[in-house]
Design a protein around this motif. Structure first.
Motif, PDB file in Angstrom:
ATOM      1  N   UNK A 267     -56.627 -16.861 -42.080  1.00 16.80           N
ATOM      2  CA  UNK A 267     -55.931 -15.591 -42.303  1.00 16.80           C
ATOM      3  C   UNK A 267     -56.202 -15.059 -43.699  1.00 16.80           C
TER       4      UNK A 267
ATOM      5  N   UNK B  10     -58.227 -11.675 -44.571  1.00 14.37           N
ATOM      6  CA  UNK B  10     -57.606 -10.588 -45.335  1.00 14.37           C
ATOM      7  C   UNK B  10     -58.435 -10.277 -46.571  1.00 14.37           C
TER       8      UNK B  10
ATOM      9  N   UNK C 254     -61.294  -8.249 -45.582  1.00 10.22           N
ATOM     10  CA  UNK C 254     -60.895  -6.876 -45.303  1.00 10.22           C
ATOM     11  C   UNK C 254     -60.577  -6.106 -46.579  1.00 10.22           C
TER      12      UNK C 254
ATOM     13  N   UNK D 201     -61.442   0.064 -44.371  1.00 16.28           N
ATOM     14  CA  UNK D 201     -60.153   0.187 -43.693  1.00 16.28           C
ATOM     15  C   UNK D 201     -60.294  -0.151 -42.214  1.00 16.28           C
ATOM     16  N   UNK D 202     -61.388   0.332 -41.647  1.00 19.73           N
ATOM     17  CA  UNK D 202     -61.651   0.110 -40.229  1.00 19.73           C
ATOM     18  C   UNK D 202     -61.803  -1.379 -39.927  1.00 19.73           C
TER      19      UNK D 202
ATOM     20  N   UNK E  52     -60.306  -3.863 -41.012  1.00 21.26           N
ATOM     21  CA  UNK E  52     -59.055  -4.602 -40.804  1.00 21.26           C
ATOM     22  C   UNK E  52     -58.702  -4.616 -39.321  1.00 21.26           C
ATOM     23  N   UNK E  53     -59.257  -3.662 -38.568  1.00 19.51           N
ATOM     24  CA  UNK E  53     -59.016  -3.646 -37.135  1.00 19.51           C
ATOM     25  C   UNK E  53     -59.401  -4.959 -36.474  1.00 19.51           C
TER      26      UNK E  53
ATOM     27  N   UNK F  14     -57.730  -8.109 -38.343  1.00 22.20           N
ATOM     28  CA  UNK F  14     -56.319  -8.170 -37.961  1.00 22.20           C
ATOM     29  C   UNK F  14     -56.156  -8.665 -36.532  1.00 22.20           C
ATOM     30  N   UNK F  15     -57.132  -8.323 -35.690  1.00 21.54           N
ATOM     31  CA  UNK F  15     -57.042  -8.752 -34.296  1.00 21.54           C
ATOM     32  C   UNK F  15     -57.087 -10.279 -34.181  1.00 21.54           C
TER      33      UNK F  15
ATOM     34  N   UNK G 132     -56.127 -12.342 -36.575  1.00 29.06           N
ATOM     35  CA  UNK G 132     -54.847 -12.834 -37.099  1.00 29.06           C
ATOM     36  C   UNK G 132     -53.769 -12.676 -36.036  1.00 29.06           C
ATOM     37  N   UNK G 133     -53.824 -11.558 -35.339  1.00 34.81           N
ATOM     38  CA  UNK G 133     -52.870 -11.334 -34.256  1.00 34.81           C
ATOM     39  C   UNK G 133     -53.003 -12.443 -33.217  1.00 34.81           C
TER      40      UNK G 133
ATOM     41  N   UNK H 133     -51.492 -15.767 -34.619  1.00 34.78           N
ATOM     42  CA  UNK H 133     -50.060 -15.867 -34.930  1.00 34.78           C
ATOM     43  C   UNK H 133     -49.147 -15.262 -33.871  1.00 34.78           C
TER      44      UNK H 133
ATOM     45  N   UNK I 120     -46.264  -6.697 -40.976  1.00 41.20           N
ATOM     46  CA  UNK I 120     -47.088  -6.969 -39.790  1.00 41.20           C
ATOM     47  C   UNK I 120     -46.558  -8.186 -39.039  1.00 41.20           C
TER      48      UNK I 120
ATOM     49  N   UNK J  14     -50.112  -4.111 -34.595  1.00 42.14           N
ATOM     50  CA  UNK J  14     -51.483  -3.713 -34.912  1.00 42.14           C
ATOM     51  C   UNK J  14     -51.561  -2.233 -35.264  1.00 42.14           C
TER      52      UNK J  14
ATOM     53  N   UNK K  12     -50.277  -1.739 -38.717  1.00 42.64           N
ATOM     54  CA  UNK K  12     -51.170  -2.272 -39.748  1.00 42.64           C
ATOM     55  C   UNK K  12     -52.338  -1.323 -39.985  1.00 42.64           C
ATOM     56  N   UNK K  13     -52.997  -0.910 -38.910  1.00 46.79           N
ATOM     57  CA  UNK K  13     -54.210  -0.115 -39.073  1.00 46.79           C
ATOM     58  C   UNK K  13     -53.874   1.278 -39.588  1.00 46.79           C
TER      59      UNK K  13
ATOM     60  N   UNK L 110     -52.853   1.056 -43.236  1.00 43.61           N
ATOM     61  CA  UNK L 110     -53.935   0.577 -44.102  1.00 43.61           C
ATOM     62  C   UNK L 110     -54.981   1.676 -44.311  1.00 43.61           C
TER      63      UNK L 110
ATOM     64  N   UNK M 162     -56.076   3.172 -48.011  1.00 40.54           N
ATOM     65  CA  UNK M 162     -57.386   3.050 -48.648  1.00 40.54           C
ATOM     66  C   UNK M 162     -57.873   4.417 -49.131  1.00 40.54           C
TER      67      UNK M 162
END
Lengths: 484, 494
Positions: A375, A379, A382, A422-423, A425-426, A429-430, A432-433, A436, B155, B171, B174-175, B178, B182
């Motif tokens: 994680x 991060x 990202x 920024x994109x 993190x999509x 983050x997925x 990480x989702x 967790x 999140x 999600x 978050x997106x 974020x 930025x």
């Protein structure tokens, strides 16, 4: 001055010694000790590289007629690639422990480490080529190290063919440059170029295009990126770490040296080319990463995207001093982040949990330590503050904005970069989702071996400490850029 | 300017963060110990916040930055990147709100959060520390670090402890946020590179930015703040996040996270870009009015009690945007006051919706019947909370909304149409009360709040009543700052 020669003796000698040791001693003894021996050698090499830095005896800028130049730039990349090699070796202690040819494996790692460090020091086109090959050839074998695994062999063949192609292109570019400039020393090339007759100019441009293509293959810049995901997926995951975080970074040092030292005359030609390459590379990397179902492929595409950010720094380098600093800073940070993420992925694969993204579901309950490290690494990739990836991206984006009065497209380059970031993190983050928030298919705990824990802990420690206190590494990068 | 012998702002940021690390260290000690420990830490933070607040109130120095810490240089060769903290009137009010709501959220989580408690309280304290950092940072990069740090706990809050569609909501949140942040960062970079002072420090930048750069930077930072506030049409993450988040976390979301947007608009647009804001004031005012009306209209149509409350906060945060860009002293202080009042009133309503959901098993307004008979305490508190949110003159919300509207009318009399907004709020709250509180229950099944929960909920009401009787407790802190902002907005040098 003597640093590259000492490294050559140390790493090369150790690499040659290992197979001999295996042949002459008890097998069980070598199996354990070969790994520790390799780590010791790499640590010694790291100390040798760091010594001129801390004692301020690194060569300062200015042309040299020698083959090697041990300036801060070389030392900086030396630190980055050796760190990666150490990470890879530590994890291989566990990951490759059942392999019968383990000494050969470590020997190849040492050879490729030698190639990477030589590449960092080389300022002569021929030496760059030799180091390039020394770095590349062992990795072809390493990718195909699992002979019985068809995926591994296929990856190796693909990698080899494209690697050979890139070497050929590179060599052709170098020979053209030699034909134009009459020397292979980078600084001599600069002198020759400044007095070049206009009739020879087209040949110079072709030479540059060939060099960009040759380096681009290793840097994973679009459109030379096709081999990356296949090679990373087929190779043993520890070797993928070496490719993504190590050899690619060494490719950058060669690109930086060649383009910044010897070709300032063609500035406009290659900055626009690099800017377009940068945007294409990061966009393709991020979009493709979003659609992947396999962790190693995802990380492969993510490293393509990161190559794009680094190229961004190079593209604006003539207009701002921050460009190279940001690129270098990101090289080192990315080595650490990507190594940590890949090692975590290697551990998950090694424990037979799988590489498919769905197998990461509920990982936080099954492998809590790995999940936390992964994680944090994701991060950081990202660019979420206060982790190390944030700072280097900040410097790169600042560099792109600062290029503005020089070139009109610079702020748009920055905007493209920041939206890409920024994109990204999509998909990070997925993952990480999945780890967790999703429920695991199985709930059984998975043992996390101590060796992996150590490697991951070191990685995450560097990520966090550099994130909270980035000054030392930033200073190192800044002085390295200034030493060019 | 007030100085203390001790770094109180750093303590406000890092005491919760150290506390959160300590929660991880004692995670084996049992859930009860963790809860009391977290409560103790948050109470200490509240005491610190009060200690910081009262001197600002007493000496009326809300216009300047007090307790300044730093600058401690962070990256020496990249100029202007310092660790620099300070607290003016707006920071003081929002820091106090953060500390106060954190205590109540921890109390409110007592009965509602049963799973993975160590991780939960770890994140609660981390969130509180990051929030303090957002409101006290005077360096743009430091501000951004804390700004983004807030996202991570949120999140996980939504994603782990949320409702059935929690993963989607987490999600999306978050997106969405974020991406906005930025782009905001790009504006900060432009400010750093092209301003004459060549610095990330707020104090160096203020008053030094040329007009074209104000415009560029304002266009970039707008995205970050508009998503957080939220400004319609960037609000779509909010109903999802709220509906899925557990009730205490909704309090954090609406009570604190949205305030980051309001804080950003006031601090940046009025503090750094007054000229550009003056040029584009009507744009922001129209956005604010659209946000207010849209929030109110959509809230009217909701069946889910919690979704309705969530959309109320879209409506109420529109007041903040509007008040800020009226450029009048009364409008700006009304906007800051509104942030404080809204944070508390909405907290009460969200906690109630959480308890109602737990006790009655549903939040559907059409199914909730006869709360007055079945859940008398809850019903009473719900009526009080609704009165506060609809701006009844018993509570300080009335005063702040009144101030914003007066501010607006004082710039242009046509803004009198805004009087309709509180009216609409009254309509949908009364409708909700009629259907769920005063209606006849379908079955008699007594179940109500325990004493501890009731006490925790009553604590939300105290400041609301206190502040309508003694509004100077906040306004004296805020007014000097509002005067400075209004002067720079109008181009007046005092």
């Amino acid at each position: 001055m003597t640093t590259p020669y000492i490294l050559m003796a140390l790493l090369g000698g150790a690499a040659l010694l290992l197979p001999v040791l295996q042949a002459t001693t008890v097998e069980r003894f070598t199996r354990r000790s070969a790994g520790y021996f390799t780590i010791a050698v790499l640590l010694a090499a790291l100390a040798i590289v760091l010594y001129p830095v801390v004692s301020f005896t690194a060569e300062s800028g200015g042309p040299t007629s020698a083959v090697f130049k041990s300036d801060l730039m070389a030392l900086f990349f030396g630190v980055a690639v050796l760190l990666v090699a150490i990470f890879v070796t530590i994890t291989s202690l566990e990951y490759q422990q059942d392999d019968p040819n383990i000494s050969i494996f470590y020997s190849l790692i040492l050879f490729t480490s030698l190639g990477m460090t030589m590449l960092a020091f080389a300022v002569d086109l021929l030496m760059i080529f030799v180091a390039w090959e020394l770095m590349g050839l062992p990795t072809f074998i390493l990718v195909g190290f699992r002979k019985k695994d068809p995926a591994s062999s296929e990856a190796a063949v693909k990698f080899f063919i494209l690697g050979a192609l890139s070497s050929g292109i590179l060599l052709y570019g170098i020979s053209l440059l030699y034909g134009v400039a009459g020397s292979t020393n980078l600084y001599a090339v600069v002198d020759a170029m400044s007095t070049l007759s206009p009739a020879l100019m087209p040949m110079g441009v072709v030479a540059i295009a060939l060099l960009i293509a040759g380096f681009g293959l290793k840097l994973s810049a679009v459109p030379f990126h096709m081999w990356i995901p296949d090679a990373y997926e087929g190779a043993p995951t520890t070797v993928s770490t070496l490719l993504a975080a190590g050899t690619k970074k060494a490719g950058f040092v060669a690109a930086i040296r060649v383009f910044l030292i010897s070709l300032p005359l063609f500035q406009m030609d290659w900055t626009v080319a690099f800017a377009v390459l940068a945007v294409l590379t990061m966009t393709l990397g991020n979009v493709a990463a979003l659609t992947q179902r396999s962790m190693t492929r995802l990380l492969a595409y993510s490293s393509i995207a990161h190559a794009g950010y680094i190229l961004m720094g190079l593209a604006v380098a003539p207009f701002t001093s921050l460009g190279i600093v940001g690129a270098l800073f990101h090289v080192l940070n990315h080595s650490v982040m990507k190594s940590s993420a890949f090692i975590a992925a290697a551990l998950v694969a090694y424990k037979a949990v799988g590489t498919h993204l769905d197998s990461y579901k509920g990982l936080a309950l099954r492998m809590p330590f790995t999940a936390i490290v992964l994680t944090i690494a994701l991060l950081a990739l990202a660019g979420v503050p206060p982790l190390n990836g944030f700072w280097s991206k900040l410097v790169i984006f600042a560099a792109a904005v600062e290029g503005w009065p020089g070139v009109w497209w610079a702020p748009w380059l920055a905007l493209a970069g920041i939206l890409n970031s920024a994109f990204s993190l999509g998909y990070y983050g997925w993952i990480i989702k999945r780890m967790y928030l999703d429920e695991p298919g199985q709930t059984s705990k998975v043992i996390e071996p101590i060796i992996f824990r150590i490697a991951l802990f070191i990685g995450v420690l560097i990520i966090i400490i550099t994130g909270i206190y980035p000054a030392p590494i930033y200073e190192f990068a800044r002085m390295a850029a200034a030493s060019l | 300017m007030i100085e203390l012998g001790f770094p109180i702002l750093s303590a406000l940021i890092f005491l919760p963060m150290i506390g959160s690390a300590a929660v991880l260290a004692i995670r084996g000690a049992g859930e009860k110990v963790i809860r009391y420990f977290t409560l103790a830490v948050s109470l200490m933070v509240l005491i610190l916040a009060l200690l910081a607040y009262s001197p600002v109130l007493q000496s009326g120095v809300g216009a300047e930055f007090n307790y300044v810490e730093g600058p401690i240089t962070w990256l020496p060769s990249l100029g202007g990147l310092d660790y620099l903290l300070g607290m003016d009137g707006m920071s003081a009010v929002l820091v106090l709100l953060t500390a106060f709501l954190s205590v109540l959220v921890i109390l409110g989580s007592w009965d509602l959060i049963k799973e993975r408690q160590a991780a939960y309280y770890f994140l609660i304290l981390l969130f509180e520390g990051a929030m303090m950092g957002v409101f006290t940072s005077l360096n743009l990069v430091l501000f951004y670090v804390f700004w983004e740090l807030v996202l991570i706990p949120m999140f996980f809050f939504i994603g782990i402890w949320g409702g059935p569609r929690r993963k989607f909501a987490a999600m999306k949140f978050l997106i969405y946020t974020h991406v906005g942040s930025t782009i905001m960062l790009l504006g900060f970079i432009a400010l750093f590179l092209f301003s004459p002072s060549h610095s990330f420090n707020f104090t160096d930048l203020a008053g030094q930015i040329p007009f074209w750069l104000q415009l560029v930077a304002m266009a970039a930072v707008f995205w970050g703040f508009a998503v957080k506030l939220p400004v319609v049409p960037f609000h779509t993450w909010l109903p999802d996040a709220h509906v899925e988040a557990p009730a205490p976390i909704s309090v954090f979301l609406a009570g604190l996270l949205l305030k980051m947007g309001g804080y950003g608009f006031l601090r940046f647009n009025l503090g750094l870009f007054p000229d550009a804001s003056r040029e584009f004031a009507s744009f922001f005012i129209i956005l604010g009015i659209i946000t207010m009306f849209y929030g109110a209209f959509v809230a009217m149509t909701q069946k889910d009690l919690k979704r309705m409350i969530a959309l109320t906060s879209v409506n109420h945060m529109g007041f903040v945007l509007l008040g800020a860009f009226t450029g009048s002293v009364i409008g700006i202080s009304g906007a800051i006051f509104q942030m404080f009042n809204h944070g508390i009133a909405i907290g009460l309503l969200f906690m109630l919706s959480g308890y109602i959901h737990e006790q009655a098993g549903t939040r559907d307004i059409t199914l909730l019947k006869g709360l007055r008979k079945n859940m008398p305490r809850t019903a009473a508190l719900l009526v009080i909370g609704s009165l506060a949110a609809m701006g009844a003159p018993l509570y300080s919300n009335f005063l702040s909304e009144f101030m914003v509207i007066v501010g607006a009318i004082s710039t242009d009399v046509r803004y009198a149409v805004l009087m309709l907004v509180p009216l609409m709020t009254v309509a949908y709250f009364l409708w909700m009360i009629r259907r769920s509180v005063t209606s006849q229950p379908t079955e008699i099944r007594k179940h109500d709040l325990g004493n501890r929960s009731t006490l925790a909920l009553v604590m939300y009401i105290i400041p609301l009543i206190l502040l309508i009787i003694f509004p100077f407790l906040v306004l004296n802190v805020v007014d000097p700052l509002a005067t400075v902002y209004a002067n720079s907005f109008l181009g007046v040098t005092p």
